[in-house]
Design an enzyme around this catalytic site. Structure first.
Site, PDB file in Angstrom:
ATOM      1  N   ASP A  52       0.836  -1.206   0.000  1.00  0.00           N
ATOM      2  CA  ASP A  52       0.000   0.000   0.000  1.00  0.00           C
ATOM      3  C   ASP A  52       0.869   1.252   0.000  1.00  0.00           C
ATOM      4  O   ASP A  52       0.360   2.380  -0.054  1.00  0.00           O
ATOM      5  CB  ASP A  52      -1.010  -0.007   1.151  1.00  0.00           C
ATOM      6  CG  ASP A  52      -0.363  -0.111   2.517  1.00  0.00           C
ATOM      7  OD1 ASP A  52       0.885  -0.186   2.598  1.00  0.00           O
ATOM      8  OD2 ASP A  52      -1.105  -0.126   3.514  1.00  0.00           O
ATOM      9  N   SER A  53       2.216   1.057  -0.004  1.00  0.00           N
ATOM     10  CA  SER A  53       3.130   2.176  -0.249  1.00  0.00           C
ATOM     11  C   SER A  53       2.900   2.743  -1.648  1.00  0.00           C
ATOM     12  O   SER A  53       3.410   3.822  -1.963  1.00  0.00           O
ATOM     13  CB  SER A  53       4.581   1.730  -0.074  1.00  0.00           C
ATOM     14  OG  SER A  53       4.834   0.539  -0.791  1.00  0.00           O
ATOM     15  N   ASP A  91      -1.032  -6.122  -0.243  1.00  0.00           N
ATOM     16  CA  ASP A  91      -1.482  -5.495   1.003  1.00  0.00           C
ATOM     17  C   ASP A  91      -2.990  -5.299   0.999  1.00  0.00           C
ATOM     18  O   ASP A  91      -3.550  -4.764   0.030  1.00  0.00           O
ATOM     19  CB  ASP A  91      -0.843  -4.104   1.153  1.00  0.00           C
ATOM     20  CG  ASP A  91       0.376  -4.111   2.051  1.00  0.00           C
ATOM     21  OD1 ASP A  91       0.488  -5.008   2.910  1.00  0.00           O
ATOM     22  OD2 ASP A  91       1.219  -3.215   1.892  1.00  0.00           O
ATOM     23  N   LYS A 121      -1.317  -9.496   2.691  1.00  0.00           N
ATOM     24  CA  LYS A 121      -0.612  -9.057   3.900  1.00  0.00           C
ATOM     25  C   LYS A 121      -1.509  -8.069   4.632  1.00  0.00           C
ATOM     26  O   LYS A 121      -2.208  -7.282   4.001  1.00  0.00           O
ATOM     27  CB  LYS A 121       0.733  -8.399   3.544  1.00  0.00           C
ATOM     28  CG  LYS A 121       1.444  -7.748   4.719  1.00  0.00           C
ATOM     29  CD  LYS A 121       2.891  -7.414   4.412  1.00  0.00           C
ATOM     30  CE  LYS A 121       3.126  -6.059   3.814  1.00  0.00           C
ATOM     31  NZ  LYS A 121       2.652  -4.920   4.650  1.00  0.00           N
ATOM     32  N   GLU A 123      -1.700  -5.587   8.494  1.00  0.00           N
ATOM     33  CA  GLU A 123      -0.938  -5.040   9.618  1.00  0.00           C
ATOM     34  C   GLU A 123      -1.628  -5.327  10.946  1.00  0.00           C
ATOM     35  O   GLU A 123      -2.853  -5.225  11.055  1.00  0.00           O
ATOM     36  CB  GLU A 123      -0.795  -3.513   9.446  1.00  0.00           C
ATOM     37  CG  GLU A 123       0.015  -3.121   8.222  1.00  0.00           C
ATOM     38  CD  GLU A 123       0.165  -1.604   8.070  1.00  0.00           C
ATOM     39  OE1 GLU A 123      -0.269  -0.852   8.968  1.00  0.00           O
ATOM     40  OE2 GLU A 123       0.731  -1.189   7.040  1.00  0.00           O
ATOM     41  N   GLU A 190       8.840  -4.270  10.763  1.00  0.00           N
ATOM     42  CA  GLU A 190       9.262  -2.963  10.243  1.00  0.00           C
ATOM     43  C   GLU A 190       9.791  -2.065  11.350  1.00  0.00           C
ATOM     44  O   GLU A 190       9.135  -1.851  12.379  1.00  0.00           O
ATOM     45  CB  GLU A 190       8.077  -2.285   9.530  1.00  0.00           C
ATOM     46  CG  GLU A 190       8.445  -0.912   8.966  1.00  0.00           C
ATOM     47  CD  GLU A 190       7.487  -0.380   7.926  1.00  0.00           C
ATOM     48  OE1 GLU A 190       6.539  -1.102   7.532  1.00  0.00           O
ATOM     49  OE2 GLU A 190       7.689   0.771   7.485  1.00  0.00           O
TER      50      GLU A 190
HETATM   51  O1  KIV Z   1       3.508  -1.148   1.673  1.00  0.00           O
HETATM   52  C1  KIV Z   1       4.693  -1.512   1.752  1.00  0.00           C
HETATM   53  O2  KIV Z   1       5.525  -1.202   0.888  1.00  0.00           O
HETATM   54  C2  KIV Z   1       5.098  -2.315   2.887  1.00  0.00           C
HETATM   55  C3  KIV Z   1       6.558  -2.584   3.058  1.00  0.00           C
HETATM   56  C4  KIV Z   1       7.238  -1.393   3.566  1.00  0.00           C
HETATM   57  C5  KIV Z   1       6.793  -3.769   3.893  1.00  0.00           C
HETATM   58  O3  KIV Z   1       4.279  -2.721   3.651  1.00  0.00           O
END
Ligand code: KIV
Length: 272
Positions: A52-53, A91, A121, A123, A190
């Site tokens: 989600d980055s 994510d 994934k 959190e 992280e």
């Molecule tokens: O969204 C992302 O890029 C991440 C990584 C930093 C692990 O969750």
């Protein structure tokens, strides 16, 4: 070529576990589009994370919170089309799994069905236990994410190192064990102290994948745009920049502009 006839052996949850078992480090990077995913996959990266980055590096938002499930699915579809070997993990974006486990499951199913990705994934630890359970019960592999969890940035108030204090470190250890016991196949750690990463990674059977978490994680992940120096001013201590693409692309662009202005491009060979 179908997955069955392809000669390229796909990375799976089993091969990821086998890497930890034999002490081979896992290399993970983020990807959000077809062209970049193809380069990273052909180079041999083990896991591509549609993170989600994307909210930051693709869309220019300050945080990861604004990106939607539809947008994550669009990015994931582009990545999956490019990949022959890497495992693709996507994510679950903010708001797509926190409310209850039913919403979490339906979000995870949409990602798997509409993008063809291989895992999701999310959190958090005990707070999202029910959601993780429900997704796993549907046969969808889950990667956890502990330590600095950017979707909670407004709770933390800062992106500094997490779990430096004993209480938070203890909670992280408990959560890591919980994620393993629930059936997660791996977890991201992280921005936590290297010693804590070492303790967690040694105590778990499943692999840990660190970002800003030191050398003892079973694997490493970086945001590809940071690793390649496409992002300009983001230079935290944990980041190693393997290229300075912001500068290189700028230079190439300035050459192109100059060639066009000075009637140097296209030349006679570059026309029909
Ligand atoms: O969204 C992302 O890029 C991440 C990584 C930093 C692990 O969750």
């Amino acid at each position: 070529m179908s997955a069955i006839t392809s000669e390229i052996k796909r990375v799976t949850t089993h091969s990821i576990q086998a890497m930890k078992n034999k002490g081979e480090k896992i290399a993970m990077l983020t990807a959000y589009d077809f062209s970049m995913a193809r380069i990273l996959d052909e180079a041999g990266v083990d896991i591509l994370l549609v993170g989600d980055s994307a909210s930051n590096v693709m869309a220019g938002h300050e945080t990861t919170l604004p990106i939607t499930l539809d947008q994550m699915i669009y990015h994931a579809q582009s990545v999956v089309r490019a990949v022959q070997r890497a495992m693709v993990v996507v994510d679950l974006p903010f708001g797509s799994y926190q409310a209850n486990s039913e919403i979490a499951l339906s979000s995870a199913i949409r990602i798997m069905k509409e993008s063809g990705a291989h895992a999701v994934k999310l959190e958090g630890g005990s707070e999202v236990e029910d959601s993780i359970k429900r997704i796993l019960m549907a046969g969808i592999p889950v990667m956890g994410h502990l330590g600095l969890t950017p979707q909670s940035i407004y709770k933390f108030g800062t992106y500094t190192v997490r779990a430096k204090e004993e209480i938070e470190a203890d909670k992280l250890c408990e959560d890591a064990l919980l994620l393993q016991n629930l059936g997660c196949f791996a977890m991201v750690l992280e921005k936590i102290p290297a010693k804590l990463t070492e303790k967690v990674s040694k105590s778990l059977e499943i692999p840990t994948i660190g970002i800003g978490a030191g050398m003892h994680a079973d694997g490493q992940v970086l945001v590809t745009h940071d690793m390649l120096g496409i992002t300009k001013d983001f230079k935290p201590r944990f980041l190693r920049r393997y290229l300075e693409l912001f500068d290189s692309i700028g230079e190439a662009t300035r050459s192109y502009i100059s060639d066009v202005k000075q009637r140097q491009f296209p030349n006679e060979k570059e026309q029909y």
